[in-house]
Design an enzyme around this catalytic site. Structure first.
Site, PDB file in Angstrom:
ATOM      1  N   GLY A  12     -21.159  81.446  -5.580  1.00 40.15           N
ATOM      2  CA  GLY A  12     -22.547  81.921  -5.483  1.00 40.15           C
ATOM      3  C   GLY A  12     -23.377  81.580  -6.712  1.00 40.15           C
ATOM      4  NE  ARG A  16     -29.894  90.923  -8.189  1.00 38.70           N
ATOM      5  CZ  ARG A  16     -29.316  92.112  -8.344  1.00 38.70           C
ATOM      6  NH1 ARG A  16     -29.809  92.987  -9.191  1.00 38.70           N
ATOM      7  NH2 ARG A  16     -28.244  92.421  -7.633  1.00 38.70           N
ATOM      8  CE  LYS A  23     -22.551  86.764  -9.993  1.00 40.39           C
ATOM      9  NZ  LYS A  23     -23.163  87.712  -9.043  1.00 40.39           N
ATOM     10  CD  GLN A  74     -18.858  78.543   0.028  1.00 43.57           C
ATOM     11  OE1 GLN A  74     -18.956  79.159  -1.036  1.00 43.57           O
ATOM     12  NE2 GLN A  74     -19.030  79.128   1.205  1.00 43.57           N
ATOM     13  CG  ASN A 386     -12.436  70.810 -51.286  1.00 42.50           C
ATOM     14  OD1 ASN A 386     -13.485  70.980 -51.899  1.00 42.50           O
ATOM     15  ND2 ASN A 386     -12.275  71.210 -50.040  1.00 42.50           N
ATOM     16  CE1 TYR A 387     -16.668  64.996 -48.804  1.00 40.80           C
ATOM     17  CE2 TYR A 387     -18.631  66.040 -49.705  1.00 40.80           C
ATOM     18  CZ  TYR A 387     -18.046  65.133 -48.840  1.00 40.80           C
ATOM     19  OH  TYR A 387     -18.829  64.359 -48.031  1.00 40.80           O
TER      20      TYR A 387
HETATM   21  C1  UD1 Z   1     -20.041  91.076   0.372  1.00 36.92           C
HETATM   22  C2  UD1 Z   1     -19.490  91.674   1.642  1.00 36.92           C
HETATM   23  C3  UD1 Z   1     -19.917  93.150   1.736  1.00 36.92           C
HETATM   24  C4  UD1 Z   1     -19.434  93.894   0.491  1.00 36.92           C
HETATM   25  C5  UD1 Z   1     -19.918  93.199  -0.765  1.00 36.92           C
HETATM   26  C6  UD1 Z   1     -19.294  93.818  -1.988  1.00 36.92           C
HETATM   27  C7  UD1 Z   1     -19.433  89.870   3.264  1.00 36.92           C
HETATM   28  C8  UD1 Z   1     -20.085  89.254   4.432  1.00 36.92           C
HETATM   29  N1  UD1 Z   1     -19.991  90.971   2.777  1.00 36.92           N
HETATM   30  O1  UD1 Z   1     -21.429  91.157   0.393  1.00 36.92           O
HETATM   31  O2  UD1 Z   1     -19.367  93.747   2.880  1.00 36.92           O
HETATM   32  O3  UD1 Z   1     -19.884  95.223   0.522  1.00 36.92           O
HETATM   33  O4  UD1 Z   1     -19.539  91.815  -0.737  1.00 36.92           O
HETATM   34  O5  UD1 Z   1     -19.880  93.282  -3.134  1.00 36.92           O
HETATM   35  O6  UD1 Z   1     -18.405  89.397   2.809  1.00 36.92           O
HETATM   36  N2  UD1 Z   1     -19.595  83.832  -2.322  1.00 36.92           N
HETATM   37  C9  UD1 Z   1     -19.168  82.517  -2.251  1.00 36.92           C
HETATM   38  N3  UD1 Z   1     -19.634  81.744  -1.252  1.00 36.92           N
HETATM   39  C10 UD1 Z   1     -20.506  82.188  -0.333  1.00 36.92           C
HETATM   40  C11 UD1 Z   1     -20.947  83.524  -0.412  1.00 36.92           C
HETATM   41  C12 UD1 Z   1     -20.456  84.320  -1.420  1.00 36.92           C
HETATM   42  O7  UD1 Z   1     -18.369  82.088  -3.081  1.00 36.92           O
HETATM   43  O8  UD1 Z   1     -20.887  81.397   0.539  1.00 36.92           O
HETATM   44  C13 UD1 Z   1     -19.079  84.677  -3.409  1.00 36.92           C
HETATM   45  C14 UD1 Z   1     -20.157  85.100  -4.382  1.00 36.92           C
HETATM   46  O9  UD1 Z   1     -20.226  84.209  -5.454  1.00 36.92           O
HETATM   47  C15 UD1 Z   1     -19.682  86.459  -4.829  1.00 36.92           C
HETATM   48  C16 UD1 Z   1     -18.896  86.980  -3.641  1.00 36.92           C
HETATM   49  O10 UD1 Z   1     -18.599  85.864  -2.839  1.00 36.92           O
HETATM   50  O11 UD1 Z   1     -18.806  86.418  -5.917  1.00 36.92           O
HETATM   51  C17 UD1 Z   1     -19.672  88.024  -2.846  1.00 36.92           C
HETATM   52  O12 UD1 Z   1     -20.876  87.447  -2.430  1.00 36.92           O
HETATM   53  P1  UD1 Z   1     -22.194  88.332  -2.324  1.00 36.92           P
HETATM   54  O13 UD1 Z   1     -23.257  87.498  -1.744  1.00 36.92           O
HETATM   55  O14 UD1 Z   1     -22.434  89.023  -3.601  1.00 36.92           O
HETATM   56  O15 UD1 Z   1     -21.721  89.449  -1.323  1.00 36.92           O
HETATM   57  P2  UD1 Z   1     -22.388  89.941  -0.004  1.00 36.92           P
HETATM   58  O16 UD1 Z   1     -22.236  88.886   1.028  1.00 36.92           O
HETATM   59  O17 UD1 Z   1     -23.701  90.481  -0.308  1.00 36.92           O
END
Ligand code: UD1
Ligand code: CA
Length: 458
Positions: A12, A16, A23, A74, A386-387
Site C-alpha cells: 500500500g 497519510r 510507509k 503487487q 595521523n594525517y
Molecule cells: C483491512 C481489512 C479490514 C480490517 C483492516 C485492519 C480487508 C478487505 N479489510 O482493511 O477488515 O479491519 O484491514 O486494519 O482486508 N495492502 C496491500 N495491497 C493491497 C491492499 C492492501 O499490500 O492491494 C496492504 C496495505 O499496505 C496494508 C494492509 O494491506 O498494510 C491493509 O490494507 P488497508 O488498506 O490498510 O486495509 P483495509 O483494506 O482498509
C-alpha cells in the site's frame, strides 16, 4: 507438524504519511516498522517470510534482504486478497500461513503463537484475530450468528448502519491452512463498494465449503495498532519504547528516568547496570553488568564490558573492556578496541585505535589510528598526528610508555617499551626502549633583556 509460512502485506501507498519514503520503512526506535513484523513472524516459527511489495517496492526490497525473507510484487493494489494471490508461490497446500501487515509493528510473537495453538486445537481452516474497540470506524466488522459463531466480515464501506454499530473488528491478522487459502483465493470476487479483492471474503468462502473458521479476540489493542500517519508513528514509537524499557527493568536494569531513556529493540544490558537520564542506546549495543551509563550518553553498536562508567559521552561501533571509565565528554569513534581498567577521560577523542589494559588518557587528547599497549600514560594534550595531508598513518606505542603533556607523535612512528617523551615534544622518528626523548628547542634566557628594551624605546 505443518510448516509455517508468513505473508506480510506491504504494498500500500501510505498517503497519510506525507513522505517520499515507503510507509513500512519508517522507523520505530531506529528500526523500520516492517522489520519488527518480519522478526515477530520468525520468532513464532515462520521458516519463510514473503513480503508483498508494490508502492516504492524497490526500496522496500533493498531494505529487508535477509535469510528466509523473499518478496512478491503487487504492481497494482487491488485489495488484500489480491495481494495474497501475488504471494501464492510462497506457500503450499500443506503449510500453515500467517498473514500480517507491514505497518503493525507492535504485535507480539507470543500472541501469534497462541493464535496458532488455538487454530490447531480447534481444527480450523482459518482463524482470524478480532478486537473490541471503542471507535470501529474504517475497520471490517465481525458478524456472528445467534450461537456466537463466525459468519463473515463486512467492510466499513459495505456495511449497513446496523452492522457499523458492531464494536468487534477485524485486526487483519489471520492464520490459514494453505490448501483452503488457495481454494478460497481462486474464488474471490471484487463485487463490493471498493471494487477490490477482499481477503476477508476468503473466510466466508472457507466456511461455505464446510470448513471451520475461528475467531480469537485480542486482549491488548495496542498490538494491532496500524500506523498510517506521523502522529500514529510517534504513538507506536512511544508504546514500543515503554515496552523495551519495561523489558530491561524486568531483567534487573535500573532506569532512573524511563521516559527519558531511549533504547533500541536489539540492545542488551546486564544485571544491576544503572542507566541515568538522557541516554540513547542504539543498534546492536551490548552493555555488561554493574555499569553506570549516563547521564546524556549515546552508544551505537558499542560492546561494553562489566563495571564500566560512561558519563556524558558518545561511543560508536567499538569495544570497551571491564572496569574502564569513559568521560565526561569523551568521543569514541568507530573501530576502537579499548581494554580493561582503562581511563578515557574528559575531552578525549579515540578513533580506529587499540588501547591496552590499564592505559590512562585522562584529558584533552586525540588518539587516532594508534596501537597503544598496556599501562601507558597519555599526558594532557597529547596528539597522535595521523594525517599528513594526503594519507593516514598509524602510531605504535608499546607498553609502559609515558607520553608527556602537549606531545605530537607524527605518524608513522613507533615508541618502544618504557620510553618517556618529554612534554612539548614533536616526535617524528622512532624512539627506542626506556629512553627519554626530547624533541623541542632547548630553553635559553637572555639576561638584561628587559632593561635594554626600555632603554631602546626612550
Ligand atoms: C483491512 C481489512 C479490514 C480490517 C483492516 C485492519 C480487508 C478487505 N479489510 O482493511 O477488515 O479491519 O484491514 O486494519 O482486508 N495492502 C496491500 N495491497 C493491497 C491492499 C492492501 O499490500 O492491494 C496492504 C496495505 O499496505 C496494508 C494492509 O494491506 O498494510 C491493509 O490494507 P488497508 O488498506 O490498510 O486495509 P483495509 O483494506 O482498509
Ligand atoms: Ca488500514
Amino acid at each position: 507438524m505443518k510448516n509455517l509460512k508468513a505473508i506480510i502485506l506491504a504494498a500500500g501507498e501510505g498517503k497519510r504519511m506525507q513522505s517520499k519514503k515507503p510507509k513500512v520503512l519508517h522507523e520505530i526506535c531506529n528500526k523500520p516498522m516492517v522489520e519488527y513484523v518480519i522478526d515477530t513472524a520468525k520468532k513464532c516459527g515462520a521458516e519463510e517470510v514473503c513480503v508483498v511489495i508494490g508502492h516504492k517496492g524497490e526500496e522496500v526490497e533493498a531494505a529487508i534482504q535477509g535469510d528466509g525473507v523473499s518478496v512478491a510484487w503487487q504492481r497494482e493494489q487491488k485489495g488484500t486478497g489480491h495481494a495474497v494471490i501475488m504471494a501464492e508461490a510462497a506457500f503450499s497446500d500443506d503449510d500453515d500461513v500467517l498473514i500480517l501487515y507491514g505497518d503493525t509493528p507492535l504485535m507480539r510473537s507470543e500472541t501469534l503463537t497462541s493464535l496458532m495453538a488455538i487454530h490447531k486445537a480447534e481444527g480450523n481452516s482459518a482463524t482470524v484475530v478480532s478486537a473490541i474497540v471503542e471507535n470501529s470506524d474504517g475497520y471490517g466488522r465481525i458478524i456472528r450468528n445467534q450461537s456466537n459463531g463466525f459468519v463473515c466480515i463486512v467492510e466499513h464501506k459495505d456495511a449497513t448502519e446496523e452492522e457499523r454499530a458492531i464494536s468487534e473488528i477485524n485486526t487483519g491478522i489471520y492464520v490459514f491452512s494453505g490448501k483452503e487459502l488457495k481454494q478460497s483465493l481462486a474464488n474471490l470476487k471484487n463485487n463490493n463498494a471498493q471494487g477490490e479483492y477482499y481477503l476477508t471474503d476468503c473466510l466466508e468462502i472457507i466456511l461455505d465449503n464446510g470448513n471451520k473458521v475461528g475467531v480469537v479476540v485480542a486482549e491488548d489493542e495496542d498490538e494491532f495498532f496500524g500506523v498510517n500517519s506521523r502522529m500514529q508513528l510517534a504513538e507506536a514509537a512511544k508504546i514500543m519504547k515503554d515496552r523495551i524499557n519495561a523489558y530491561h527493568m524486568e531483567n534487573g536494569v535500573t532506569l532512573i528516568d524511563p521516559d527519558n531513556t531511549y533504547i533500541d529493540s536489539d540492545v542488551e544490558i546486564g544485571m544491576d547496570t544503572i542507566i541515568l537520564p538522557g541516554c540513547v542506546l542504539e543498534g546492536k549495543t551490548k552493555i555488561g553488568e554493574d555499569c553506570k551509563i549516563g547521564p546524556n550518553s549515546r552508544m551505537t553498536d558499542l560492546q561494553v564490558g562489566d563495571g564500566v562508567i560512561f558519563q556524558n559521552s558518545t561511543g560508536l561501533e567499538s569495544t570497551i573492556g571491564n572496569n574502564t571509565t569513559v568521560g565526561p565528554y569523551a568521543y569514541i569513534r568507530p573501530n576502537c578496541t579499548i581494554g580493561n581498567n582503562v581511563k578515557v577521560g574528559d575531552f578525549v577523542e579515540v578513533k580506529n585505535s587499540v588501547v591496552g589494559d590499564g592505559t590512562k588518557i585522562p584529558h584533552l587528547a586525540y588518539v587516532g589510528d594508534t596501537d597503544a599497549g598496556e599501562k601507558i600514560n597519555f599526558g594532557c594534550g597529547s596528539i597522535m598526528v595521523n594525517y599528513d595531508g594526503a594519507k593516514k598513518h598509524r602510531t605504535t606505542i608499546e607498553d609502559g610508555v609515558f607520553v608527556g603533556c602537549n606531545v605530537n607523535l607524527v605518524a608513522p612512528v613507533t615508541i618502544k617499551k618504557g620510553a618517556y617523551i618529554a612534554a612539548g615534544s614533536t616526535i617524528t622518528k622512532d624512539v627506542p626502549e626506556d629512553v627519554l626523548a626530547v624533541a623541542r628547542a632547548r630553553q635559553s634566557v637572555i639576561a638584561g633583556w628587559k632593561t635594554k628594551r626600555i632603554e631602546k624605546k626612550s
